[in-house]
Design an enzyme around this catalytic site. Sequence first.
Site, PDB file in Angstrom:
ATOM      1  N   ASP A   1      37.781  48.915  44.232  1.00 12.20           N
ATOM      2  CA  ASP A   1      37.026  47.661  44.165  1.00 12.20           C
ATOM      3  C   ASP A   1      37.649  46.598  45.058  1.00 12.20           C
ATOM      4  O   ASP A   1      38.801  46.715  45.486  1.00 12.20           O
ATOM      5  CB  ASP A   1      36.942  47.142  42.720  1.00 12.20           C
ATOM      6  CG  ASP A   1      38.293  46.773  42.127  1.00 12.20           C
ATOM      7  OD1 ASP A   1      39.254  47.551  42.318  1.00 12.20           O
ATOM      8  OD2 ASP A   1      38.401  45.704  41.492  1.00 12.20           O
TER       9      ASP A   1
ATOM     10  N   GLU B   1      40.495  47.013  39.580  1.00 11.91           N
ATOM     11  CA  GLU B   1      41.852  46.474  39.648  1.00 11.91           C
ATOM     12  C   GLU B   1      41.816  44.955  39.752  1.00 11.91           C
ATOM     13  O   GLU B   1      42.637  44.264  39.153  1.00 11.91           O
ATOM     14  CB  GLU B   1      42.597  47.065  40.845  1.00 11.91           C
ATOM     15  CG  GLU B   1      44.086  46.748  40.893  1.00 11.91           C
ATOM     16  CD  GLU B   1      44.440  45.458  41.626  1.00 11.91           C
ATOM     17  OE1 GLU B   1      45.607  45.049  41.561  1.00 11.91           O
ATOM     18  OE2 GLU B   1      43.542  44.840  42.261  1.00 11.91           O
ATOM     19  N   GLU B   2      40.858  44.461  40.513  1.00 12.59           N
ATOM     20  CA  GLU B   2      40.817  43.019  40.788  1.00 12.59           C
ATOM     21  C   GLU B   2      40.498  42.188  39.556  1.00 12.59           C
ATOM     22  O   GLU B   2      40.713  40.984  39.542  1.00 12.59           O
ATOM     23  CB  GLU B   2      39.799  42.720  41.902  1.00 12.59           C
ATOM     24  CG  GLU B   2      40.142  43.347  43.250  1.00 12.59           C
ATOM     25  CD  GLU B   2      41.401  42.780  43.905  1.00 12.59           C
ATOM     26  OE1 GLU B   2      42.013  41.850  43.337  1.00 12.59           O
ATOM     27  OE2 GLU B   2      41.769  43.267  44.983  1.00 12.59           O
TER      28      GLU B   2
ATOM     29  N   HIS C   1      41.752  38.882  49.894  1.00 11.08           N
ATOM     30  CA  HIS C   1      40.851  38.086  49.043  1.00 11.08           C
ATOM     31  C   HIS C   1      40.124  36.983  49.801  1.00 11.08           C
ATOM     32  O   HIS C   1      39.733  35.991  49.196  1.00 11.08           O
ATOM     33  CB  HIS C   1      41.605  37.469  47.838  1.00 11.08           C
ATOM     34  CG  HIS C   1      42.122  38.483  46.877  1.00 11.08           C
ATOM     35  ND1 HIS C   1      42.345  38.195  45.545  1.00 11.08           N
ATOM     36  CD2 HIS C   1      42.440  39.790  47.022  1.00 11.08           C
ATOM     37  CE1 HIS C   1      42.799  39.281  44.939  1.00 11.08           C
ATOM     38  NE2 HIS C   1      42.877  40.256  45.816  1.00 11.08           N
TER      39      HIS C   1
HETATM   40 ZN   LIG Z   1      44.732  45.348  45.611  1.00 10.70          ZN
END
Ligand SMILES: [Zn+2]
Length: 399
Positions: free
Chosen positions: A77, A170-171, A375
């Site tokens: 993800d 994970e995020e 990000h």
């Molecule tokens: Zn990562």
Amino acid sequence: MDKDLERFVEYCKIDTQSNDTSDATPSEAKELNLTKLLYKQLKEMGLEAEIDQYGRLYSKLPGEKGLDVIGLNSHVDTALEVSGKNVKPQLISSYEGGVIKLNDEYSMSPSDFPRLKNYIGSDLIVTSGDTLLGGDDKAGVSIIMEVISYYVSHPEEKHHPIAILFTPDEEIGRGPEHFDAKKFGADYAYTVDGADVDMIEDENFNAAHADIVIEGVSIHPGEAKGKMINALRLCNEFDASLDPDAKPEYTSGREGFNHLMAMNGTAEKASMHYIIRNHDMDLLQKQKDEFVSIKHRLEAKYPKAKINLDIVDDYKNMHEVFLKDPRAVEHADEVFASLGITARHEPIRGGTDGATFSFNGCPTPNLGTGSYNHHGRFEYLSVKDYRKMIEIVKAIVKA
Ligand SMILES: [Zn+2]
């Protein structure tokens, strides 16, 4: 474009943004679009593979008998801050050192991102300015797949048995949910989910959070003298009583903090949400104790107010696992040294899925990917660092 970059770009183009408002597993069904592609590619290479009911992909490449099974993990993800839809990676061949125009609105310059100067004369992959790239963690996914593909096509090269795990979510902090250490079957493992290629991350925060709800005494303000207790002001007083230096904006390295993330309410009733972080468990305990003693002091000072404090532990520093079982960290150190790389060990100022894997029986430090500025729209991949990481991970699993 070379095959290893084609692979990375192909993965980046698949929208796999997770969703922190969803209770589903995975949080977004579209994350499985990449997981299913990886499954297909692993099967085509002759590996056994399985996507379990939680959308976790487990796979194995058998290796030399008697050697440790080494696990490799990354997440499919991407982050939530910027869109991950219609990602159009752009290849900058032989970067000249100037401003990189991403689109009409956004550019990247070495004055804002000085690290770019390290890559003059080499290739970069950047975004088109309107999305993130997804190098976090499609670079990690690609590195693992390149390593597997290499050993499958070079059967003469001896290697450790390799266990592979690709996780969603994970995020949003749900990557290690449903982790099945037995199914993974690794003696120790590495998450390939960092940035710098010379970094071995073997420490993360100990984490807790605190929720505080304060009920004051609400009275018409015209008649409030000596009677009103304003819950919002009590929140302020509570916050001001905490160590003024222990804030994210004043701390770095191994310094812990209390972070006031949310404050809501009215004069009658108000609430605050803090996250509490420290690499040192004893110091974390001291921070938690400080919350309790402030609550007691304010209760004594304002007996008519109601102060509810709830502190919950979240995750722990995996360093304590490596003190007992140092194999993963020592092995990485040896491999880095054999490649002439001076490994850096720096504590992660956050969490990592490897911490949960480590406390569930599989010691798992984190390695880099060669992708940076995660990000956001300024994310980029250094092609030479990415290739260096492929070499490092190849060496890690080499017999
Ligand atoms: Zn990562």
